[in-house]
Structures are given as structure tokens and as C-alpha cells.
Write a protein that holds these residues in place. Structure first.
Motif, PDB file in Angstrom:
ATOM      1  N   ASP A  38       0.806  -1.214   0.000  1.00  0.00           N
ATOM      2  CA  ASP A  38       0.000   0.000   0.000  1.00  0.00           C
ATOM      3  C   ASP A  38       0.845   1.273   0.000  1.00  0.00           C
ATOM      4  OD1 ASP A  38      -2.624  -1.269   0.100  1.00  0.00           O
ATOM      5  OD2 ASP A  38      -1.987  -1.963   2.079  1.00  0.00           O
ATOM      6  N   GLU A  39       2.139   1.110  -0.240  1.00  0.00           N
ATOM      7  CA  GLU A  39       3.013   2.276  -0.346  1.00  0.00           C
ATOM      8  C   GLU A  39       2.867   2.918  -1.722  1.00  0.00           C
ATOM      9  OE1 GLU A  39       7.060   1.477   0.561  1.00  0.00           O
ATOM     10  OE2 GLU A  39       6.607   0.364   2.410  1.00  0.00           O
ATOM     11  N   PRO A  40       2.860   4.256  -1.795  1.00  0.00           N
ATOM     12  CA  PRO A  40       2.801   4.899  -3.117  1.00  0.00           C
ATOM     13  C   PRO A  40       4.093   4.664  -3.887  1.00  0.00           C
ATOM     14  CG  PRO A  40       3.168   6.527  -1.391  1.00  0.00           C
ATOM     15  CD  PRO A  40       2.897   5.235  -0.697  1.00  0.00           C
ATOM     16  N   VAL A  41       3.951   4.341  -5.170  1.00  0.00           N
ATOM     17  CA  VAL A  41       5.119   4.080  -6.017  1.00  0.00           C
ATOM     18  C   VAL A  41       4.948   4.784  -7.356  1.00  0.00           C
ATOM     19  CG1 VAL A  41       5.763   1.863  -5.006  1.00  0.00           C
ATOM     20  CG2 VAL A  41       4.050   1.923  -6.827  1.00  0.00           C
ATOM     21  N   VAL A  42       6.061   5.213  -7.920  1.00  0.00           N
ATOM     22  CA  VAL A  42       6.068   5.719  -9.288  1.00  0.00           C
ATOM     23  C   VAL A  42       5.789   4.547 -10.224  1.00  0.00           C
ATOM     24  CG1 VAL A  42       7.512   6.721 -11.100  1.00  0.00           C
ATOM     25  CG2 VAL A  42       7.685   7.569  -8.739  1.00  0.00           C
ATOM     26  N   ILE A  43       4.880   4.730 -11.176  1.00  0.00           N
ATOM     27  CA  ILE A  43       4.549   3.611 -12.059  1.00  0.00           C
ATOM     28  C   ILE A  43       5.171   3.743 -13.443  1.00  0.00           C
ATOM     29  CG2 ILE A  43       2.452   2.995 -10.833  1.00  0.00           C
ATOM     30  CD1 ILE A  43       0.837   4.438 -12.976  1.00  0.00           C
ATOM     31  N   ALA A  44       5.738   4.899 -13.788  1.00  0.00           N
ATOM     32  CA  ALA A  44       6.447   5.070 -15.055  1.00  0.00           C
ATOM     33  C   ALA A  44       5.626   4.454 -16.202  1.00  0.00           C
ATOM     34  CB  ALA A  44       7.848   4.464 -14.955  1.00  0.00           C
ATOM     35  N   ALA A 126      -9.206   5.327 -14.115  1.00  0.00           N
ATOM     36  CA  ALA A 126      -8.666   4.801 -12.856  1.00  0.00           C
ATOM     37  C   ALA A 126      -9.693   4.948 -11.734  1.00  0.00           C
ATOM     38  CB  ALA A 126      -7.366   5.517 -12.497  1.00  0.00           C
ATOM     39  N   LYS A 127     -10.337   6.090 -11.671  1.00  0.00           N
ATOM     40  CA  LYS A 127     -11.345   6.312 -10.634  1.00  0.00           C
ATOM     41  C   LYS A 127     -12.545   5.393 -10.826  1.00  0.00           C
ATOM     42  CE  LYS A 127      -8.951   9.418  -8.571  1.00  0.00           C
ATOM     43  NZ  LYS A 127      -8.248   9.018  -7.312  1.00  0.00           N
ATOM     44  N   GLU A 128     -12.963   5.213 -12.064  1.00  0.00           N
ATOM     45  CA  GLU A 128     -14.092   4.330 -12.346  1.00  0.00           C
ATOM     46  C   GLU A 128     -13.815   2.902 -11.876  1.00  0.00           C
ATOM     47  OE1 GLU A 128     -16.199   2.267 -16.211  1.00  0.00           O
ATOM     48  OE2 GLU A 128     -15.405   4.308 -16.443  1.00  0.00           O
ATOM     49  N   LEU A 129     -12.567   2.478 -12.000  1.00  0.00           N
ATOM     50  CA  LEU A 129     -12.196   1.115 -11.629  1.00  0.00           C
ATOM     51  C   LEU A 129     -11.878   0.972 -10.143  1.00  0.00           C
ATOM     52  CD1 LEU A 129      -9.939   0.148 -14.673  1.00  0.00           C
ATOM     53  CD2 LEU A 129     -12.374  -0.310 -14.327  1.00  0.00           C
ATOM     54  N   GLY A 130     -12.062   2.026  -9.389  1.00  0.00           N
ATOM     55  CA  GLY A 130     -11.813   1.962  -7.954  1.00  0.00           C
ATOM     56  C   GLY A 130     -10.350   2.075  -7.576  1.00  0.00           C
ATOM     57  N   LEU A 131      -9.542   2.605  -8.471  1.00  0.00           N
ATOM     58  CA  LEU A 131      -8.113   2.796  -8.197  1.00  0.00           C
ATOM     59  C   LEU A 131      -7.927   4.198  -7.615  1.00  0.00           C
ATOM     60  CD1 LEU A 131      -6.773   1.269 -11.544  1.00  0.00           C
ATOM     61  CD2 LEU A 131      -7.311   0.084  -9.404  1.00  0.00           C
ATOM     62  N   ASP A 132      -8.377   4.353  -6.400  1.00  0.00           N
ATOM     63  CA  ASP A 132      -8.466   5.691  -5.809  1.00  0.00           C
ATOM     64  C   ASP A 132      -7.115   6.306  -5.486  1.00  0.00           C
ATOM     65  OD1 ASP A 132     -11.245   5.552  -5.923  1.00  0.00           O
ATOM     66  OD2 ASP A 132     -11.380   4.564  -3.964  1.00  0.00           O
ATOM     67  N   ARG A 133      -6.079   5.492  -5.389  1.00  0.00           N
ATOM     68  CA  ARG A 133      -4.752   6.029  -5.084  1.00  0.00           C
ATOM     69  C   ARG A 133      -3.857   6.069  -6.317  1.00  0.00           C
ATOM     70  NH1 ARG A 133      -2.113   3.448   0.020  1.00  0.00           N
ATOM     71  NH2 ARG A 133      -0.792   5.295  -0.289  1.00  0.00           N
ATOM     72  N   THR A 186      -0.256   2.250  -6.131  1.00  0.00           N
ATOM     73  CA  THR A 186       0.300   1.345  -5.129  1.00  0.00           C
ATOM     74  C   THR A 186       0.392  -0.035  -5.776  1.00  0.00           C
ATOM     75  OG1 THR A 186      -1.824   0.610  -4.226  1.00  0.00           O
ATOM     76  CG2 THR A 186      -0.850   2.629  -3.273  1.00  0.00           C
ATOM     77  N   PRO A 187       1.284  -0.894  -5.295  1.00  0.00           N
ATOM     78  CA  PRO A 187       1.337  -2.255  -5.851  1.00  0.00           C
ATOM     79  C   PRO A 187      -0.020  -2.959  -5.793  1.00  0.00           C
ATOM     80  CG  PRO A 187       3.292  -1.845  -4.531  1.00  0.00           C
ATOM     81  CD  PRO A 187       2.382  -0.662  -4.326  1.00  0.00           C
ATOM     82  N   ARG A 188      -0.771  -2.749  -4.725  1.00  0.00           N
ATOM     83  CA  ARG A 188      -2.076  -3.398  -4.601  1.00  0.00           C
ATOM     84  C   ARG A 188      -3.050  -2.905  -5.676  1.00  0.00           C
ATOM     85  NH1 ARG A 188      -3.983  -5.990  -0.263  1.00  0.00           N
ATOM     86  NH2 ARG A 188      -2.487  -4.947   1.117  1.00  0.00           N
TER      87      ARG A 188
END
Length: 297
Positions: A38-44, A126-133, A186-188
Motif C-alpha cells: 500500500d506504499e505509493p510508487v512511481v509507475i512510469a 482509474a477512478k471508475e475502476l476503484g483505483l483511488d490512489r 500502489t502495488p495493490r
């Protein structure tokens, strides 16, 4: 514990890593391996999965013709693989831009595709898919512009000359390496995205199928794929920035077992090529999947 083993592998490679792995076909809380999940990560370039998904959804809805032609000129070139490195102007279809974006991580293809689907649509998806972070602030062109500005370079050639002489401390402060200032998740959330795509829950079935197909055609085999035997298939997307090495994908065994895995590693030295870290991504993905398979998943 499996989490300790994963941390040890990253440490031996001179990196810190976070990881999330979960079976595709079961409820996400049924079994998982989570190391800093649940850590924020750069996704490049992992963001290109969302980008191509949005493109595929618009095609399925009849909003875009995948055969539409796009001319790629010298102005569009961002450097790297595919159309990004072509010496001459070329013309390709939108669906070929999607292919290049996922198969060889073509930055120019992704930039042009983003302009066509709409710069704001990927964040909305992303928001529609529930990827809130999950945070999408731009494409490859914005990332490159940010790096040039921070280093004080007029173009990519000057950046290549200036960057090596910068102290590591200044390199590590680039905005593209900060999850708060660039595309991040986040990885999750990345494994959630993959599960949705693989379960045809991220949009129309034909859109999800296209993303799966293109991810299976990625040419880079030095990270996640390296951890698994030949009979195991991996459909994935890499991402690389100085000091950041990552890959997210779905691992499928001959018995049908499928596992969504996302791995993000950061090295102490901000370099773009680290063989040991690339191998660690494959090794830790294998450790996580082996654990899940041992749980009956």
C-alpha cells in the motif's frame, strides 16, 4: 516468512522493493503476498496498461476507429524503442500505436495515443475502476519535459551530456522519481487493475482481451519472466527510470492457475540498468507465486 525472503532478495541486489501478488481467479482477500503493497510508487511506463485499456474501451464503444492513421514526425520523437527512435517520418494506425506502447514501451506511441483518447480520460478510468490512489498527471512527453527542465537541458542530447555529471543526491530529487509529483499508484492497486482486465471486469470483454493480448507480446524478458520456467507464460509491462525498476503482469501456469503480480524496486544509485535488480524482480515474483500456489491458489 515469505515477506522476509523477498526483502532479503532485494537487499542482496542492492535495492529496496515492494510487491503485491494475488490469484486472479479468487477473491483478492482470499490469499495474497504483500510487501509494502500500500506504499505509493512511481509507475512510469506501467501507466501504459491503463492508457491502452482506455483506448480499447473507446474502440469497443465505437468512439475510435482502430484503423485511423497517425503520422509520426520528428517533432513527436521522444527517444527509445519503436516509433520513438525512428529516423524518418512514418505512418501507423492507432491500434499499432497501442501495440508499440505495450510491446516495446514506445514512448512516442503512448504520447500520441494519449492525445487521441484524451489526456484526462485515463485518470477518470482509474477512478471508475476503484483505483483511488492511482494518480495520472501526464504522459511520456510531460515526464521528459519535467526532467529537462529540472536538469536545465534544452533537449534530450543536452540532457544525456549533463545528467551523468550530476551528484546522486540531485538525481534522486527529480520529480519523475517522486510519487507525489508524477504518475503513481500502489502495488495493490496495480494488481487490482490486472485482475479486472483478466476477469473482463475492466470494460467490454473485447477491450480487456486486447490488453491481455498486447501485454503477452511484450519483448522484454529480463525481469519477471526470468523467475519462471519456460512452460509458464507471463503477460506483463515493465517500467524504468533512473534508480527505479518495475514490472507488473499476470503469470499463468499450465494447470490454469493465474496470478497478478506487481513488483517495484528502487536502488540506492540512480542508474537505469541494474542486472541484479532485474533478476531480483523475477526471483521475488516467483517466491510470491510459489507461496500462493502452496496455499492451494
Amino acid at each position: 516468512m515469505v515477506e522476509s525472503r523477498i526483502r532479503e532478495v532485494f537487499a542482496a541486489a542492492g535495492a529496496e522493493g515492494v510487491l503485491h501478488a494475488v490469484p486472479v481467479g479468487r477473491a483478492p482477500d482470499a490469499a495474497e503476498v504483500a510487501v509494502g503493497a500500500d506504499e505509493p510508487v512511481v509507475i512510469a511506463s506501467v501507466f501504459k496498461v491503463l492508457l491502452v485499456l482506455e483506448f480499447a474501451r473507446q474502440v469497443a464503444a465505437g468512439q475510435l476507429d482502430p484503423r485511423e492513421r497517425v503520422r509520426v514526425t520528428a517533432h513527436d520523437r521522444l527517444g527509445g524503442w519503436g516509433t520513438a527512435g525512428c529516423a524518418d517520418d512514418i505512418e501507423v494506425s492507432l491500434r499499432d500505436l497501442a501495440y508499440f506502447a505495450l510491446s516495446v514501451s514506445d514512448n512516442t506511441a503512448a504520447d500520441l495515443l494519449l492525445a487521441r483518447v484524451g489526456p484526462d480520460t485515463v485518470q477518470l478510468l482509474a477512478k471508475e475502476l476503484g483505483l483511488d490512489r492511482t494518480r495520472i498527471v501526464g504522459g511520456p512527453r510531460e515526464a521528459l519535459a519535467s526532467m529537462l527542465a529540472e536538469v536545465g537541458a534544452a533537449d534530450q542530447e543536452e540532457f544525456a551530456q549533463l545528467y551523468p555529471s550530476l551528484p546522486d543526491e540531485r538525481k534522486s530529487r527529480l520529480g519523475v522519481l517522486d510519487p507525489q509529483r508524477t504518475n503513481s499508484a500502489t502495488p495493490r492497486e496495480i494488481t487490482r487493475l490486472l485482475r479486472l482486465v483478466w476477469r473482463d471486469e475492466a470494460g467490454p470483454a473485447q477491450a480487456c482481451a486486447l490488453v491481455r493480448q498486447l501485454m503477452s507480446r511484450q519483448v522484454f524478458r529480463h525481469r519477471m519472466v526470468s523467475g519462471f520456467p519456460d512452460e509458464v507464460t507471463v503477460a506483463a509491462k515493465t517500467g524504468t527510470l533512473p534508480g527505479l525498476h518495475m514490472e507488473a503482469g499476470v503469470v499463468r501456469y499450465p494447470d490454469g492457475g493465474s496470478y497478478a503480480v506487481s513488483v517495484f524496486a528502487r536502488t540506492r544509485e540512480p542508474t537505469a540498468a541494474r542486472t541484479a535488480v532485474d533478476s531480483a524482480i523475477g526471483a521475488t515474483a516467483r517466491i510470491a507465486v510459489d507461496f500462493l500456489r502452496g496455499q492451494g491458489c
